[in-house]
Design a protein around this motif. Structure first.
Motif, short mmCIF file in Angstrom:
data_model
loop_
_atom_site.label_atom_id
_atom_site.label_comp_id
_atom_site.label_asym_id
_atom_site.label_seq_id
_atom_site.Cartn_x
_atom_site.Cartn_y
_atom_site.Cartn_z
N GLU A 37 0.84 -1.21 0.00
CA GLU A 37 0.00 0.00 0.00
C GLU A 37 0.87 1.26 0.00
O GLU A 37 1.55 1.55 0.99
N ARG A 67 -5.32 2.02 -11.31
CA ARG A 67 -6.71 2.24 -10.93
C ARG A 67 -6.91 2.99 -9.62
O ARG A 67 -8.02 3.35 -9.28
N GLU A 68 -5.86 3.20 -8.88
CA GLU A 68 -5.97 3.94 -7.62
C GLU A 68 -5.64 5.41 -7.87
O GLU A 68 -5.07 5.76 -8.91
N GLY A 127 -9.97 6.99 -11.17
CA GLY A 127 -9.08 7.72 -10.27
C GLY A 127 -9.30 9.22 -10.38
O GLY A 127 -10.33 9.69 -10.83
#
Length: 182
Positions: free
Chosen positions: A48, A63-64, A87
């Motif tokens: 993360e 995609r984040e 996003g």
């Protein structure tokens, strides 16, 4: 040009600003996404991230939310935002004279990936990890599997950057850059 007005800051040799244009997260950790075939495997290895800086087409497919998006080809941001899958719309960065939110007067003789690293250092990031920036002959994540791309001719600039600019703040998760930065 998209969105906000262009801002230009002067970069000094030791990457110090009287007032950095953008502040990194309190942790000072940044994941930089390249276009190498190892991108998705490297992203999974990393876990993360706090802040994410995309380079070139990786920004279209990650995609984040992105914290920053960098390219040497600022004229490509408009079409890339059209195909970006999801996003946010992060601040864009490029070299001086190209369309983006931030133009950087950095002379470096390398790739968009190297430009991203130098911008990250100039912004004050202290812990930079490269994902999908192996600079090997395995091609891009969007290339067919039989297509390779020789990026080994960048070794001299990477050696110079490691020895003079990176100060141990940059590491890579795969490929030749992992070896060059070890």
């Amino acid at each position: 040009m998209i969105g906000c007005p262009t801002r230009t800051r002067q970069l000094t040799a030791d990457f110090l600003f009287e007032e950095p244009p953008l502040q990194p997260s309190p942790q000072g950790r940044l994941l930089i996404l390249g276009d190498g075939r190892s991108l998705w495997e490297d992203v999974e290895k990393y876990g993360e991230p706090e802040d994410v800086m995309a380079v070139n087409l990786s920004g279209c497919f990650y995609r984040e939310p992105l914290t920053h998006w960098v390219t040497c080809h600022g004229e490509m941001f408009d079409p890339w935002f059209v195909i970006k899958r999801c996003g946010n719309r992060p601040p864009t960065h490029t070299k001086l004279g190209r369309p983006a939110d931030y133009q950087w007067p950095i002379i470096y003789g390398g790739s968009s990936g190297m430009l991203a690293i130098l911008i990250a250092l100039a912004m004050g990031y202290e812990d930079i990890t490269l994902a999908g920036m192996p600079f090997d002959d395995h091609g891009h994540f969007y290339d067919p599997p039989y297509h390779g791309r020789g990026n080994t001719n960048f070794k001299a600039i990477w050696d110079t950057a490691r020895d003079n600019w990176f100060q141990g703040k940059v590491k890579s998760l795969s490929g030749l850059t992992k070896d060059w930065l070890s």
